[in-house]
Design a protein around this motif. Structure first.
Motif, PDB file in Angstrom:
ATOM      1  N   ASN A 202      57.885  24.411  15.919  1.00  0.00           N
ATOM      2  CA  ASN A 202      58.324  23.166  15.286  1.00  0.00           C
ATOM      3  C   ASN A 202      59.698  22.785  15.833  1.00  0.00           C
ATOM      4  OD1 ASN A 202      60.432  24.428  13.632  1.00  0.00           O
ATOM      5  ND2 ASN A 202      58.752  25.223  12.369  1.00  0.00           N
ATOM      6  N   LYS A 203      60.160  21.603  15.440  1.00  0.00           N
ATOM      7  CA  LYS A 203      61.415  21.067  15.959  1.00  0.00           C
ATOM      8  C   LYS A 203      62.584  22.005  15.685  1.00  0.00           C
ATOM      9  CE  LYS A 203      64.450  17.026  15.615  1.00  0.00           C
ATOM     10  NZ  LYS A 203      64.550  15.630  15.136  1.00  0.00           N
ATOM     11  N   GLU A 204      62.703  22.481  14.468  1.00  0.00           N
ATOM     12  CA  GLU A 204      63.818  23.357  14.103  1.00  0.00           C
ATOM     13  C   GLU A 204      63.833  24.618  14.961  1.00  0.00           C
ATOM     14  OE1 GLU A 204      64.980  26.029  10.271  1.00  0.00           O
ATOM     15  OE2 GLU A 204      64.391  23.952   9.852  1.00  0.00           O
ATOM     16  N   GLU A 205      62.671  25.228  15.154  1.00  0.00           N
ATOM     17  CA  GLU A 205      62.577  26.437  15.980  1.00  0.00           C
ATOM     18  C   GLU A 205      62.898  26.134  17.436  1.00  0.00           C
ATOM     19  OE1 GLU A 205      58.631  27.879  15.255  1.00  0.00           O
ATOM     20  OE2 GLU A 205      59.147  28.671  13.269  1.00  0.00           O
ATOM     21  N   LEU A 206      62.475  24.963  17.922  1.00  0.00           N
ATOM     22  CA  LEU A 206      62.762  24.578  19.300  1.00  0.00           C
ATOM     23  C   LEU A 206      64.263  24.390  19.507  1.00  0.00           C
ATOM     24  CD1 LEU A 206      62.126  23.735  22.181  1.00  0.00           C
ATOM     25  CD2 LEU A 206      61.437  21.476  21.296  1.00  0.00           C
ATOM     26  N   ILE A 207      64.905  23.724  18.579  1.00  0.00           N
ATOM     27  CA  ILE A 207      66.356  23.542  18.678  1.00  0.00           C
ATOM     28  C   ILE A 207      67.049  24.898  18.662  1.00  0.00           C
ATOM     29  CG2 ILE A 207      68.396  22.688  17.454  1.00  0.00           C
ATOM     30  CD1 ILE A 207      66.628  20.274  16.560  1.00  0.00           C
ATOM     31  N   GLU A 208      66.659  25.750  17.724  1.00  0.00           N
ATOM     32  CA  GLU A 208      67.273  27.078  17.602  1.00  0.00           C
ATOM     33  C   GLU A 208      67.042  27.913  18.858  1.00  0.00           C
ATOM     34  OE1 GLU A 208      66.602  31.098  14.975  1.00  0.00           O
ATOM     35  OE2 GLU A 208      66.276  29.166  13.981  1.00  0.00           O
ATOM     36  N   ALA A 209      65.815  27.919  19.369  1.00  0.00           N
ATOM     37  CA  ALA A 209      65.501  28.735  20.547  1.00  0.00           C
ATOM     38  C   ALA A 209      66.180  28.201  21.806  1.00  0.00           C
ATOM     39  CB  ALA A 209      63.991  28.801  20.754  1.00  0.00           C
ATOM     40  N   SER A 210      66.167  26.893  21.987  1.00  0.00           N
ATOM     41  CA  SER A 210      66.769  26.353  23.208  1.00  0.00           C
ATOM     42  C   SER A 210      68.280  26.556  23.197  1.00  0.00           C
ATOM     43  CB  SER A 210      66.400  24.882  23.414  1.00  0.00           C
ATOM     44  OG  SER A 210      66.897  24.067  22.381  1.00  0.00           O
ATOM     45  N   ARG A 211      68.910  26.271  22.090  1.00  0.00           N
ATOM     46  CA  ARG A 211      70.369  26.453  22.013  1.00  0.00           C
ATOM     47  C   ARG A 211      70.739  27.932  22.045  1.00  0.00           C
ATOM     48  NH1 ARG A 211      71.865  21.741  17.562  1.00  0.00           N
ATOM     49  NH2 ARG A 211      71.296  20.003  18.931  1.00  0.00           N
ATOM     50  N   GLY A 212      69.982  28.748  21.313  1.00  0.00           N
ATOM     51  CA  GLY A 212      70.270  30.182  21.271  1.00  0.00           C
ATOM     52  C   GLY A 212      70.104  30.851  22.625  1.00  0.00           C
ATOM     53  N   ASN A 213      69.014  30.544  23.321  1.00  0.00           N
ATOM     54  CA  ASN A 213      68.793  31.164  24.626  1.00  0.00           C
ATOM     55  C   ASN A 213      69.776  30.646  25.672  1.00  0.00           C
ATOM     56  OD1 ASN A 213      66.785  32.711  23.553  1.00  0.00           O
ATOM     57  ND2 ASN A 213      65.102  31.667  24.569  1.00  0.00           N
ATOM     58  N   PHE A 214      70.178  29.386  25.554  1.00  0.00           N
ATOM     59  CA  PHE A 214      71.181  28.840  26.468  1.00  0.00           C
ATOM     60  C   PHE A 214      72.524  29.540  26.237  1.00  0.00           C
ATOM     61  CE2 PHE A 214      74.147  25.520  28.029  1.00  0.00           C
ATOM     62  CZ  PHE A 214      73.640  25.367  29.310  1.00  0.00           C
ATOM     63  N   GLU A 215      72.870  29.727  24.984  1.00  0.00           N
ATOM     64  CA  GLU A 215      74.118  30.417  24.658  1.00  0.00           C
ATOM     65  C   GLU A 215      74.071  31.872  25.129  1.00  0.00           C
ATOM     66  OE1 GLU A 215      76.533  31.856  20.708  1.00  0.00           O
ATOM     67  OE2 GLU A 215      75.527  29.902  20.621  1.00  0.00           O
ATOM     68  N   LYS A 216      72.938  32.530  24.925  1.00  0.00           N
ATOM     69  CA  LYS A 216      72.776  33.923  25.357  1.00  0.00           C
ATOM     70  C   LYS A 216      72.931  34.019  26.879  1.00  0.00           C
ATOM     71  CE  LYS A 216      68.656  36.058  25.629  1.00  0.00           C
ATOM     72  NZ  LYS A 216      67.379  36.694  25.255  1.00  0.00           N
ATOM     73  N   LEU A 217      72.356  33.081  27.604  1.00  0.00           N
ATOM     74  CA  LEU A 217      72.475  33.053  29.057  1.00  0.00           C
ATOM     75  C   LEU A 217      73.935  32.858  29.480  1.00  0.00           C
ATOM     76  CD1 LEU A 217      71.231  32.921  31.913  1.00  0.00           C
ATOM     77  CD2 LEU A 217      70.835  30.474  31.508  1.00  0.00           C
TER      78      LEU A 217
END
Length: 165
Positions: free
Chosen positions: A6-21
Motif C-alpha cells: 500500500n501507499k504507506e508501506e511504499l513511502i516507508e520502504a522507499s525512504r527507509g531503503n534510500f536512507e539505509k543506502l
C-alpha cells in the motif's frame, strides 16, 4: 522488509531503503568511495551504482509522464527491450563514468525527491490497483515504483556491501 502493498508501506520502504543506502555510503572514506568493485560486476564502483539508480529514476519519470498522457511509453528506453537490459545498463554506466561521485549523489537525491512526489501525489488505489492505467499493462503503478525505488535501493545496498568487503 516485505514488498510494499500500500501507499504507506511504499513511502516507508522507499525512504527507509534510500536512507539505509546513504548511511552505508556515508560510512566509507573518500578513498573507499573510489574503490573498484571485483571483476564481473557491470557497475565498477559506488558512483556507477548511484548513477544507475538515478538514471532508472529518470526513465521511470519519463514512462510516468508519457503514460499519464495516455500514450504508451517506450520501455525500458527507446531502442531497448526488457531482454536487452544488459546493453542499456552498460550505456548508462558509460554515460556517467566521468562524473564525480558528489555530483552523482546530488543528481540521485534530486531524482529520488521527484519519485517521492509521484508516490505522494497518488491515492492508495491509484498506486496499487492493477490495470488502472493502460501504460502499466497488467500490473500497477505501485509495482513500477517499488521496482525503481525500494527494491532497487535494497539491491544496490547489498551489492555495494558485498563488493566493498
Amino acid at each position: 522488509m516485505p514488498r510494499p502493498g500500500n501507499k504507506e508501506e511504499l513511502i516507508e520502504a522507499s525512504r527507509g531503503n534510500f536512507e539505509k543506502l546513504n548511511t552505508l555510503i556515508d560510512s566509507y572514506s573518500s578513498e573507499e568511495l573510489e574503490k573498484e568493485f571485483p571483476e564481473g560486476t557491470l557497475n565498477r564502483n559506488i558512483r556507477d551504482m548511484l548513477a544507475h539508480l538515478h538514471h532508472w529514476h529518470l526513465m521511470l519519470m519519463e514512462w510516468y509522464e508519457t503514460g499519464m498522457k495516455g500514450v504508451k511509453p517506450e520501455m525500458p528506453a527507446k531502442g531497448y527491450s526488457w531482454k536487452t537490459l544488459p546493453e542499456l545498463n552498460k550505456k548508462i554506466q558509460e554515460k556517467y563514468r566521468h562524473e564525480p561521485i558528489h555530483k552523482v549523489r546530488e543528481m540521485l537525491g534530486d531524482s529520488f525527491y521527484r519519485t517521492q512526489e509521484i508516490i505522494t501525489s497518488h491515492t492508495n488505489e491509484e498506486l496499487f490497483e492493477k490495470k488502472r492505467y493502460i501504460w502499466t499493462g497488467s500490473t500497477s503503478l505501485g509495482a513500477y515504483l517499488i521496482s525503481n525505488t525500494s527494491s532497487h535501493y535494497n539491491w544496490a545496498f547489498n551489492l555495494i556491501r558485498k563488493s566493498m568487503k
